[in-house]
Write an enzyme that holds these catalytic residues in place. Sequence first.
Site, PDB file in Angstrom:
ATOM      1  CG  HIS A 100       9.878  -0.372 -53.982  1.00  0.00           C
ATOM      2  ND1 HIS A 100      10.205   0.826 -53.400  1.00  0.00           N
ATOM      3  CD2 HIS A 100      10.828  -1.234 -53.594  1.00  0.00           C
ATOM      4  CE1 HIS A 100      11.282   0.691 -52.671  1.00  0.00           C
ATOM      5  NE2 HIS A 100      11.696  -0.558 -52.775  1.00  0.00           N
ATOM      6  CB  ALA A 101       8.369   3.799 -53.408  1.00  0.00           C
TER       7      ALA A 101
END
Lengths: 88, 553
Positions: free
Chosen positions: A15-16
């Site tokens: 993620h991110a």
Amino acid sequence: MPERNVVVASAHGLHARPAALFTQAAARAGVPVTIAKGGRSVNAASILGVISLGIDHGDEVVLAVDGEGADELLDELTGLLTTDHDAS
Amino acid sequence: MSALVGTGIGRGIAIGSVLRMPDPLPDPATTPSTIGPDSEKERVTGALASTGADIRERGERAGGKAQEVLEAQVLMVDDPTLRSDVDSRIDNGATAERAVFEAFAGFKEMLIGIGGYMAERAADLDDVSQRIIARLNGVAAPGVPESDTPFVLVARDLAPADTALLDLDKVLAVVTSDGGPTSHTAILAREKSITAVVGVVGALDLNDGDVVIVDAGAGAVTRDPSADDLAAAEHAIAENARRGSVPIGPGALADGTAVPLLANLGSVDAIDKAVAAGAEGVGLFRTEFLFLDATQAPSVSSQYAQYSKLLRGFAGKKVVVRALDAGADKPLAFLNDAAEENPALGLRGLRALRANEQILRDQLTALARADAETDADLWVMAPMVSTVEETRYFVELATELGIKTAGVMVEVPSSALLADRILGEAAFASIGTNDLTQYTLAADRLLGSVASFQDPWHPAVLKLVAEVGKAGAALGKSVGICGEAAADPLLAVVLVGLGATSLSMSPSAIGDVRAELLQHTREQAVRLADAALGADDARGARDAVNALLVPQT
């Protein structure tokens, strides 16, 4: 087409920040790269595509590269996926 | 006057007049394009390029963590998957605005569907989408309003791009109607020490020019304050400023009762900062950093080198080291590789170490060796102990390996409830209030949707702390607090009233806590603690304690 199976090491999956590092590297490559999980394959240069796979810590993904320098690129991308970017 | 309530970030107080952030743009109309797909795509290309450049430029100006967040947003703007989605909607007759809107909304739904951490990123997509649509419409991007005079910013929620560029000379405080303690607004407000109250019901009823008092410590926003309210707030602001100037020295109550103030550290790099803040030692040294990068457990000698550096940094002082706390949100492949449905209730803390005893043995051996060669006072504690039997196991093993002072962390209700028996075995207890709150209120501490339950002021949590304090007093054993609760100055006083004998916190909080402790005698601390225990909920506990404080005029 050269492929590689990789187990993702980031503690919170892709993620991110880990996803961003990975897609930026894939985009820089200039050749088509895909990442697949559970049979669904997406453009590895797309952060939204990569996030949409919902890749968790410990998941196995398949990287595929089409074009020149595939092995070196696979090495680099594998390195990114097997580093825990949440640890720092 | 009327007070609106929310979750305060930090404990700043501010008085100022409201400036509202513009509401989001309306959804673009579904009317078909009149200029044709090629022209629409050309418009999109231009809008994406200028939006990306704008966000990147904001990131460069902001730097730090904010820049990372904004760079991720730039990637979303440039995303090829998104672009092909937009293009196919345009090919089907949509306008550029509508195509961008729908494509982003689709991805946002998908993120929410994935849930958890991903869902909290959905706001980033909304923000990017709004900025692109504003470009297409030739209107100003929604964002922080500009003003020549300082103001209290009121918004639905702040996007990273907004928070990153807040002019700290102008923004007195931030109030949002949405968002919890884990939202970007909260994270960045903490990082920049901005006074903020998030998740305030009714915040959007505030109008430009309304004068408000924003009290983060109380989690309250007072509108139309009376002259008395304003005087009290000004007094509190002056108090806060004065606190910074209390001289560094050992922590103590007004009557001289010593309450050692210790530092929570995560690596040896932070030693200097802790010493400068006047830490009287280390109350919680987290050893995870030694392990998290590793694919296998570090050797005894590499651990020894780190522990030795730590202990030398605190010569003659107490240093409490926590044995490796992994599992749940901090998984380690070599410790516990099993997928667990509820990792917080799984094989974590001491349980995971026990299942891999060699790792624990190596760590204790390295610690004992470092201790033998320095003159710091090393204490070692086990993470997440839930039974008396586990306590006995850890203390016996630690003693066998040469640890002089072995204790446990109280993080689950069972060990608090049996603290008299746990402390019969262990040399000391240290209460981890974050986890204790999580387990007492059954609320995942990482989950925004239950964040309102994660409040260590809750009387149920305080009751458990009191049990441990009582047991410690009866047996003459030390009861420390390490966790965010000890960093909240007023709560720190309450915790001492409940029987805590030392407090450990991030070094930056030590000054505030030292100043607050000096305002109260032991007897007063006990009275405050009783008032908090008698409340029905966390807010009631705060209110009850505040009501007992005599205003110092």
